[in-house]
Write a protein that holds these residues in place. Structure first.
Motif, PDB file in Angstrom:
ATOM      1  N   GLU A 268     -26.729  35.468  61.201  1.00  0.00           N
ATOM      2  CA  GLU A 268     -27.226  36.653  60.500  1.00  0.00           C
ATOM      3  C   GLU A 268     -27.710  37.713  61.482  1.00  0.00           C
ATOM      4  O   GLU A 268     -27.729  38.888  61.146  1.00  0.00           O
ATOM      5  CB  GLU A 268     -28.346  36.273  59.532  1.00  0.00           C
ATOM      6  N   GLY A 269     -28.108  37.320  62.671  1.00  0.00           N
ATOM      7  CA  GLY A 269     -28.568  38.266  63.683  1.00  0.00           C
ATOM      8  C   GLY A 269     -28.855  37.566  64.992  1.00  0.00           C
ATOM      9  O   GLY A 269     -28.928  36.331  65.064  1.00  0.00           O
ATOM     10  N   ALA A 270     -29.029  38.368  66.037  1.00  0.00           N
ATOM     11  CA  ALA A 270     -29.252  37.826  67.381  1.00  0.00           C
ATOM     12  C   ALA A 270     -30.528  37.002  67.478  1.00  0.00           C
ATOM     13  O   ALA A 270     -30.570  36.004  68.192  1.00  0.00           O
ATOM     14  CB  ALA A 270     -29.278  38.960  68.398  1.00  0.00           C
TER      15      ALA A 270
ATOM     16  N   TYR B  41     -29.873  33.511  66.358  1.00  0.00           N
ATOM     17  CA  TYR B  41     -29.083  32.799  67.369  1.00  0.00           C
ATOM     18  C   TYR B  41     -29.952  32.361  68.543  1.00  0.00           C
ATOM     19  O   TYR B  41     -29.903  31.218  68.973  1.00  0.00           O
ATOM     20  CB  TYR B  41     -27.932  33.693  67.836  1.00  0.00           C
TER      21      TYR B  41
ATOM     22  N   GLU C 201     -21.334  31.978  64.045  1.00  0.00           N
ATOM     23  CA  GLU C 201     -21.703  33.262  63.458  1.00  0.00           C
ATOM     24  C   GLU C 201     -23.097  33.150  62.876  1.00  0.00           C
ATOM     25  O   GLU C 201     -23.456  32.126  62.284  1.00  0.00           O
ATOM     26  CB  GLU C 201     -20.686  33.655  62.387  1.00  0.00           C
TER      27      GLU C 201
ATOM     28  N   MET D  14     -23.312  38.547  63.517  1.00  0.00           N
ATOM     29  CA  MET D  14     -23.357  38.419  64.951  1.00  0.00           C
ATOM     30  C   MET D  14     -22.520  37.209  65.354  1.00  0.00           C
ATOM     31  O   MET D  14     -22.597  36.168  64.730  1.00  0.00           O
ATOM     32  CB  MET D  14     -24.831  38.224  65.346  1.00  0.00           C
TER      33      MET D  14
ATOM     34  N   ALA E 127     -23.543  36.520  73.269  1.00  0.00           N
ATOM     35  CA  ALA E 127     -23.866  37.137  71.984  1.00  0.00           C
ATOM     36  C   ALA E 127     -23.121  38.463  71.827  1.00  0.00           C
ATOM     37  O   ALA E 127     -23.176  39.320  72.705  1.00  0.00           O
ATOM     38  CB  ALA E 127     -25.369  37.358  71.879  1.00  0.00           C
ATOM     39  N   TYR E 128     -22.438  38.612  70.694  1.00  0.00           N
ATOM     40  CA  TYR E 128     -21.654  39.810  70.405  1.00  0.00           C
ATOM     41  C   TYR E 128     -22.052  40.375  69.044  1.00  0.00           C
ATOM     42  O   TYR E 128     -22.096  39.640  68.060  1.00  0.00           O
ATOM     43  CB  TYR E 128     -20.149  39.496  70.391  1.00  0.00           C
ATOM     44  N   GLU E 129     -22.312  41.655  69.025  1.00  0.00           N
ATOM     45  CA  GLU E 129     -22.673  42.345  67.791  1.00  0.00           C
ATOM     46  C   GLU E 129     -21.400  42.829  67.103  1.00  0.00           C
ATOM     47  O   GLU E 129     -20.501  43.385  67.739  1.00  0.00           O
ATOM     48  CB  GLU E 129     -23.563  43.547  68.142  1.00  0.00           C
ATOM     49  N   ASP E 130     -21.322  42.627  65.783  1.00  0.00           N
ATOM     50  CA  ASP E 130     -20.167  43.125  65.046  1.00  0.00           C
ATOM     51  C   ASP E 130     -20.167  44.648  65.060  1.00  0.00           C
ATOM     52  O   ASP E 130     -21.174  45.295  64.784  1.00  0.00           O
ATOM     53  CB  ASP E 130     -20.219  42.657  63.581  1.00  0.00           C
ATOM     54  N   VAL E 131     -19.021  45.214  65.398  1.00  0.00           N
ATOM     55  CA  VAL E 131     -18.824  46.655  65.357  1.00  0.00           C
ATOM     56  C   VAL E 131     -17.942  47.009  64.162  1.00  0.00           C
ATOM     57  O   VAL E 131     -18.160  47.993  63.474  1.00  0.00           O
ATOM     58  CB  VAL E 131     -18.204  47.166  66.687  1.00  0.00           C
TER      59      VAL E 131
END
Length: 95
Positions: free
Chosen positions: A56-58, A61, A54, A1, A85-89
């Motif tokens: 491990e997850g939202a 964060y 960066e 993330m 917050a941006y999720e990896d695609v």
């Protein structure tokens, strides 16, 4: 993330901002789920900065933001009000 917090920083405040940015990254680095972070400045608009990290997850964060809120508070007036917050695609590392 990926987390990106952008700031508009007047040139007269840039040295103090860098010091505060380092302190915030140092604090975030102590939080569970932290992977890496950096403070960056726009090449095209020198008053535009980004605190990029960066996780491990939202959830990691969001909890880290709660832990760092007092250190981040003085910079809130400089923050650009937008989602951070941006999720990896898709991720592709260099060759």
């Amino acid at each position: 993330m990926l987390a990106v917090i952008r700031y508009t920083v007047p040139e007269s405040q840039s040295q103090d901002f860098v010091k505060q940015g380092h302190a915030i990254l140092d604090l975030l680095a102590t939080q569970p789920g932290y992977q890496r972070g950096r403070l960056a400045r726009s090449v095209d608009e020198p008053n535009l900065w980004a605190l990029v990290s960066e996780w491990e997850g939202a959830g990691f964060y969001r909890r880290a933001l709660s832990a760092a809120r007092m250190a981040m508070y003085p910079l809130m007036i400089l923050m650009v009000n937008e989602p951070s917050a941006y999720e990896d695609v898709h991720v592709r590392d260099g060759a």
